[in-house]
Design a protein around this motif. Structure first.
Motif, PDB file in Angstrom:
ATOM      1  N   ARG A 173       0.844  -1.201   0.000  1.00 52.19           N
ATOM      2  CA  ARG A 173       0.000   0.000   0.000  1.00 52.19           C
ATOM      3  C   ARG A 173       0.873   1.243   0.000  1.00 52.19           C
ATOM      4  NH1 ARG A 173      -4.803  -2.415  -1.308  1.00 52.19           N
ATOM      5  NH2 ARG A 173      -5.425  -3.948   0.273  1.00 52.19           N
ATOM      6  N   GLU A 174       0.395   2.259  -0.711  1.00 49.11           N
ATOM      7  CA  GLU A 174       1.121   3.528  -0.719  1.00 49.11           C
ATOM      8  C   GLU A 174       0.681   4.440   0.418  1.00 49.11           C
ATOM      9  OE1 GLU A 174       2.359   4.590  -5.250  1.00 49.11           O
ATOM     10  OE2 GLU A 174       0.244   4.873  -4.749  1.00 49.11           O
ATOM     11  N   MET A 175      -0.603   4.372   0.790  1.00 48.14           N
ATOM     12  CA  MET A 175      -1.147   5.237   1.835  1.00 48.14           C
ATOM     13  C   MET A 175      -1.701   4.345   2.945  1.00 48.14           C
ATOM     14  SD  MET A 175      -3.036   8.073  -0.592  1.00 48.14           S
ATOM     15  CE  MET A 175      -2.884   9.428   0.560  1.00 48.14           C
ATOM     16  N   ILE A 176      -1.117   4.441   4.132  1.00 50.26           N
ATOM     17  CA  ILE A 176      -1.419   3.530   5.229  1.00 50.26           C
ATOM     18  C   ILE A 176      -1.965   4.311   6.409  1.00 50.26           C
ATOM     19  CG2 ILE A 176      -0.452   1.819   6.826  1.00 50.26           C
ATOM     20  CD1 ILE A 176       1.753   1.366   4.702  1.00 50.26           C
ATOM     21  N   MET A 177      -3.035   3.798   7.017  1.00 54.21           N
ATOM     22  CA  MET A 177      -3.584   4.351   8.247  1.00 54.21           C
ATOM     23  C   MET A 177      -2.931   3.613   9.417  1.00 54.21           C
ATOM     24  SD  MET A 177      -5.886   3.934  10.950  1.00 54.21           S
ATOM     25  CE  MET A 177      -6.944   2.595  10.447  1.00 54.21           C
ATOM     26  N   ARG A 178      -2.156   4.350  10.218  1.00 52.41           N
ATOM     27  CA  ARG A 178      -1.448   3.719  11.337  1.00 52.41           C
ATOM     28  C   ARG A 178      -2.340   3.620  12.571  1.00 52.41           C
ATOM     29  NH1 ARG A 178       3.624   7.488  11.929  1.00 52.41           N
ATOM     30  NH2 ARG A 178       4.382   5.853  13.339  1.00 52.41           N
ATOM     31  N   GLU A 179      -2.998   4.710  12.943  1.00 49.80           N
ATOM     32  CA  GLU A 179      -3.886   4.741  14.100  1.00 49.80           C
ATOM     33  C   GLU A 179      -4.987   5.759  13.845  1.00 49.80           C
ATOM     34  OE1 GLU A 179      -1.551   5.767  17.486  1.00 49.80           O
ATOM     35  OE2 GLU A 179      -0.691   3.771  17.742  1.00 49.80           O
ATOM     36  N   ILE A 180      -6.119   5.566  14.550  1.00 49.05           N
ATOM     37  CA  ILE A 180      -7.195   6.553  14.528  1.00 49.05           C
ATOM     38  C   ILE A 180      -7.632   6.803  15.959  1.00 49.05           C
ATOM     39  CG2 ILE A 180      -8.959   4.769  14.141  1.00 49.05           C
ATOM     40  CD1 ILE A 180     -10.504   6.907  12.505  1.00 49.05           C
ATOM     41  N   ASP A 181      -7.758   8.077  16.316  1.00 52.54           N
ATOM     42  CA  ASP A 181      -8.090   8.453  17.685  1.00 52.54           C
ATOM     43  C   ASP A 181      -9.304   9.383  17.667  1.00 52.54           C
ATOM     44  OD1 ASP A 181      -7.521   8.621  20.578  1.00 52.54           O
ATOM     45  OD2 ASP A 181      -7.086  10.725  20.130  1.00 52.54           O
ATOM     46  N   GLY A 182     -10.250   9.135  18.588  1.00 52.99           N
ATOM     47  CA  GLY A 182     -11.422   9.993  18.698  1.00 52.99           C
ATOM     48  C   GLY A 182     -12.625   9.521  17.920  1.00 52.99           C
ATOM     49  N   TRP A 183     -12.493   8.381  17.226  1.00 51.15           N
ATOM     50  CA  TRP A 183     -13.614   7.901  16.416  1.00 51.15           C
ATOM     51  C   TRP A 183     -14.644   7.167  17.270  1.00 51.15           C
ATOM     52  CZ3 TRP A 183     -15.401   9.234  11.909  1.00 51.15           C
ATOM     53  CH2 TRP A 183     -16.318   8.428  11.243  1.00 51.15           C
ATOM     54  N   TYR A 184     -14.166   6.337  18.158  1.00 50.31           N
ATOM     55  CA  TYR A 184     -15.052   5.585  19.037  1.00 50.31           C
ATOM     56  C   TYR A 184     -15.154   6.284  20.390  1.00 50.31           C
ATOM     57  CZ  TYR A 184     -14.568   1.944  15.523  1.00 50.31           C
ATOM     58  OH  TYR A 184     -14.584   1.247  14.343  1.00 50.31           O
ATOM     59  N   GLY A 185     -16.213   5.980  21.117  1.00 54.83           N
ATOM     60  CA  GLY A 185     -16.433   6.634  22.404  1.00 54.83           C
ATOM     61  C   GLY A 185     -17.150   7.963  22.224  1.00 54.83           C
ATOM     62  N   THR A 186     -17.670   8.492  23.318  1.00 57.48           N
ATOM     63  CA  THR A 186     -18.424   9.747  23.262  1.00 57.48           C
ATOM     64  C   THR A 186     -17.488  10.944  23.363  1.00 57.48           C
ATOM     65  OG1 THR A 186     -18.734   9.670  25.659  1.00 57.48           O
ATOM     66  CG2 THR A 186     -20.461   8.707  24.294  1.00 57.48           C
ATOM     67  N   PRO A 187     -17.813  12.039  22.686  1.00 64.37           N
ATOM     68  CA  PRO A 187     -17.056  13.272  22.878  1.00 64.37           C
ATOM     69  C   PRO A 187     -17.275  13.823  24.290  1.00 64.37           C
ATOM     70  CG  PRO A 187     -18.396  13.352  20.885  1.00 64.37           C
ATOM     71  CD  PRO A 187     -18.866  12.187  21.688  1.00 64.37           C
ATOM     72  N   GLU A 188     -16.614  14.904  24.584  1.00 63.87           N
ATOM     73  CA  GLU A 188     -16.727  15.511  25.906  1.00 63.87           C
ATOM     74  C   GLU A 188     -18.142  16.048  26.143  1.00 63.87           C
ATOM     75  OE1 GLU A 188     -14.601  19.094  28.537  1.00 63.87           O
ATOM     76  OE2 GLU A 188     -13.842  18.529  26.564  1.00 63.87           O
TER      77      GLU A 188
END
Length: 291
Positions: free
Chosen positions: A25-40
Motif C-alpha cells: 500500500r502507498e497510503m497507510i492508516m497507522r492509528e485513529i483516535d477519537g472515532w469511538y467513544g463519546t465526545p466531551e
C-alpha cells in the motif's frame, strides 16, 4: 483491517484512501483516535445552594460537544515524485468539508467534518526520502457517526394503493386489462423505520409530487408532521434533524403546519404513515446512528 476513506461533502468520488494494513500500500492508516467513544460532555452543572452535589438534569438536557478525529498516516512511494503526488492528495483535503468514512467490519460509518490540519511529523526531512508520516485532524461538528448505507422506504398515498374494476370515464363497459385491486406487491403507505445504533436517528423525507393538498405524515408515537403547501415538479425535502423544509434549496419551513418530525430511538423502531392524498410518493431515508 479498518480502512479510512475521504470523500467530498457531496458526491461519491474518493479523495484518498488509507489502508489499515501495509501490504503493498502507498497510503497507510497507522492509528485513529477519537472515532469511538463519546465526545466531551457539555451538559451544564448547577451546584446546589444547600446540600451536596449538583441539581439533577433531565435526559433532554444531556448534550455532547463536537468530535475531533485524528488519523495517523504513513506514505510509502516508489520514488520521490510519487511521494509528492501522495502529499498533494492529502493537501487537497484542506479548506473544505469532507465525509470521513471508517470501514471497520462489521461497522461502516461516516461523519462530515472540516480538516483542521494535515501535519507531517517534525522529524528532519530527507529530500531523497520516499516515505513520510504525519497526522490528519478532522473536526466533526455533529458528534454522531452515521451508517454509510441507509434504509430507504417509499410511501404512497393510501388512495394509490386501492384497486377495483374500472368502467371508464363514461361507464360504457369494463376497461381491459382488468384490475382486481391491490395485491401483495402493491405500494405501501406505512413504513417501519429501524435504528440499530446507540443514538437517536433522524430521517430525511423527500416528497415527490404531484401532492396538491400538502403533506401529512403520522408516526406511531402519535406525532404528526404536516406541510401545507403544494408539491409539484420540485421535490420537498423534510430534514428531521434540523426540523426544516426546503424545495430546490430554498427554505419553505414557514408552511409547516405541524412540526412532529419523526425520530427513531436508539436500538428501536418507529412506524410512519403517509396520510395525504395525491399521486406522488415520499421516500424516507434513515441511517443507524451511533454516539
Amino acid at each position: 483491517m479498518s480502512t479510512v476513506i475521504f470523500y467530498p461533502q457531496t458526491g461519491d468520488k474518493e479523495l484518498c484512501r488509507l489502508y489499515g494494513d501495509d501490504g503493498d500500500r502507498e497510503m497507510i492508516m497507522r492509528e485513529i483516535d477519537g472515532w469511538y467513544g463519546t465526545p466531551e460532555s457539555r451538559t451544564e452543572a448547577t451546584p446546589r445552594k444547600w446540600g451536596d452535589g449538583d441539581h439533577d438534569v433531565g435526559e433532554a438536557d444531556i448534550a455532547y460537544g463536537a468530535r475531533t478525529v485524528s488519523v495517523s498516516y504513513r506514505l510509502l512511494a516508489g520514488d520521490r515524485g510519487r511521494l509528492e503526488q501522495l502529499r498533494g492528495m492529502l493537501g487537497a483535503l484542506t479548506h473544505r468539508l469532507v465525509r470521513l468514512r471508517v470501514v471497520d467490519p462489521p461497522e461502516d460509518t461516516y461523519q462530515v467534518g472540516e480538516v483542521l490540519q494535515v501535519l507531517p511529523d517534525k522529524a528532519p526531512q530527507n529530500m531523497a526520502a520516499q516515505t513520510d508520516t504525519g497526522l490528519i485532524t478532522v473536526l466533526c461538528r455533529r458528534p454522531e457517526r452515521l451508517s454509510w448505507r441507509s434504509m430507504d422506504v417509499q410511501l404512497f398515498p393510501v388512495s394509490s394503493a386501492s384497486g377495483g374494476l374500472s368502467y371508464g370515464g363514461k361507464g360504457l363497459g369494463l376497461v381491459y386489462p382488468l384490475s382486481y385491486g391491490a395485491d401483495a406487491g402493491s405500494p405501501q403507505s406505512v413504513a417501519l423505520l429501524r435504528n440499530a445504533g446507540s443514538a437517536m436517528a433522524y430521517p430525511v423525507i423527500t416528497v415527490t409530487g404531484p401532492m396538491p393538498d400538502g403533506v401529512l405524515l403520522v408516526g406511531s408515537d402519535g406525532r404528526a408532521l404536516q406541510w401545507s403547501g403544494s408539491v409539484g415538479m420540485v421535490p420537498l425535502v423534510l430534514d428531521c434533524r434540523t426540523q426544516t423544509a426546503s424545495m430546490g434549496g430554498v427554505d419553505v419551513s414557514r408552511l409547516l403546519a405541524s412540526r412532529g418530525f419523526p425520530a427513531v430511538p436508539a436500538m428501536g423502531s418507529l412506524s410512519v404513515q403517509l396520510m395525504s392524498p395525491g399521486s406522488g410518493w415520499a421516500t424516507v431515508s434513515v441511517r443507524d446512528t451511533y454516539l
